[in-house]
Write a protein that holds these residues in place. Structure first.
Motif, short mmCIF file in Angstrom:
data_model
loop_
_atom_site.label_atom_id
_atom_site.label_comp_id
_atom_site.label_asym_id
_atom_site.label_seq_id
_atom_site.Cartn_x
_atom_site.Cartn_y
_atom_site.Cartn_z
N ILE A 119 0.83 -1.20 0.00
CA ILE A 119 0.00 0.00 0.00
C ILE A 119 0.87 1.25 0.00
O ILE A 119 0.57 2.24 -0.68
N MET A 120 1.97 1.25 0.74
CA MET A 120 2.89 2.38 0.69
C MET A 120 3.45 2.56 -0.72
O MET A 120 3.61 3.69 -1.20
N THR A 121 3.74 1.45 -1.40
CA THR A 121 4.21 1.54 -2.77
C THR A 121 3.16 2.16 -3.67
O THR A 121 3.45 3.04 -4.50
N ILE A 122 1.91 1.71 -3.53
CA ILE A 122 0.83 2.25 -4.35
C ILE A 122 0.68 3.75 -4.12
O ILE A 122 0.43 4.52 -5.06
N LEU A 123 0.82 4.18 -2.86
CA LEU A 123 0.66 5.60 -2.54
C LEU A 123 1.81 6.46 -3.05
O LEU A 123 1.63 7.63 -3.38
N SER A 124 3.02 5.88 -3.11
CA SER A 124 4.21 6.71 -3.34
C SER A 124 4.96 6.42 -4.64
O SER A 124 5.79 7.24 -5.06
#
Length: 209
Positions: A113-118
């Motif tokens: 999810i952090m990857t998707i956000l950033s």
């Protein structure tokens, strides 16, 4: 127990590598190597690396979206205008449930999810479709009724903040603390603190322009 099929092995490997290295930093060769599959397997099962990214993201997000929808349905069945704190809990609570501390699957999902956000790659965010849009728009409408003083743009920004804060907290819950640092708080206490903090953030006065 039966071994996972090739498709599932590729999904597991891709989730791990996308979460660790981002979309562009992960090659199809690395994915198939980790999965123990041949190089053509990604094309056979998914069509392309971008479609694999979409499948990985949906596998992680769809159960969370379903729980968010169920929570909102339960609130709206009781009252047409739930309180902001109730909306925050219904929206953020499934993120905690889907990324439990002490669970490797939860750790991978939090990193993903952090990857998707950033991640700067369009493919990391371009996988969403009508189902994901529906969840977001339903919550936006409910928050807009509860917070009529916020502009649509500021409301969307604050909702992204709920996702970011929750994902960062869950990521830290899975990290090994540095020497001399306290371990992150996991479990129900962190969830309660997050709901309190995020409710305060959502109900802050509108930003003056």
């Amino acid at each position: 127990m039966a071994n996972p099929d090739t498709r599932t092995q590729i999904l597991d490997a891709a989730e791990h590598l996308f979460a660790e290295h981002g979309y562009r930093g992960t090659s199809v060769r690395a994915i198939t190597g980790l999965a123990g599959a041949n190089l053509a397997a990604v094309g056979y099962h998914f069509g392309s690396k971008a479609e694999l990214m979409a499948a990985v993201a949906r596998r992680a997000i769809e159960p969370i979206n379903a729980a968010q929808c169920a929570g909102l349905d339960a609130l709206l069945a009781r009252t047409p205008d739930p309180a902001v704190g109730e909306l925050v809990e219904a929206f953020a609570g499934p993120l905690f449930d889907g990324m439990p501390a002490g669970d490797e699957g939860g750790a991978r999902r939090s990193r993903l999810i952090m990857t998707i956000l950033s991640d700067p790659a369009d493919e990391a965010r371009g996988w969403t479709g009508p189902a994901e849009d529906t969840v977001r728009e339903r919550y936006l409408a409910a928050f807009a009724r509860a917070l009529p003083g916020l502009s649509p743009d500021e409301l969307r920004f604050r909702m992204r903040g709920i996702l970011a804060v929750t994902a960062v907290d869950r990521l830290e819950a899975h990290q090994r603390p540095s020497p001399g640092c306290a371990s992150p708080v996991a479990g129900e206490a962190a969830r309660r603190w997050a709901i309190t903090f995020l409710t305060a953030a959502m109900t802050a006065p509108p930003t003056r322009t």
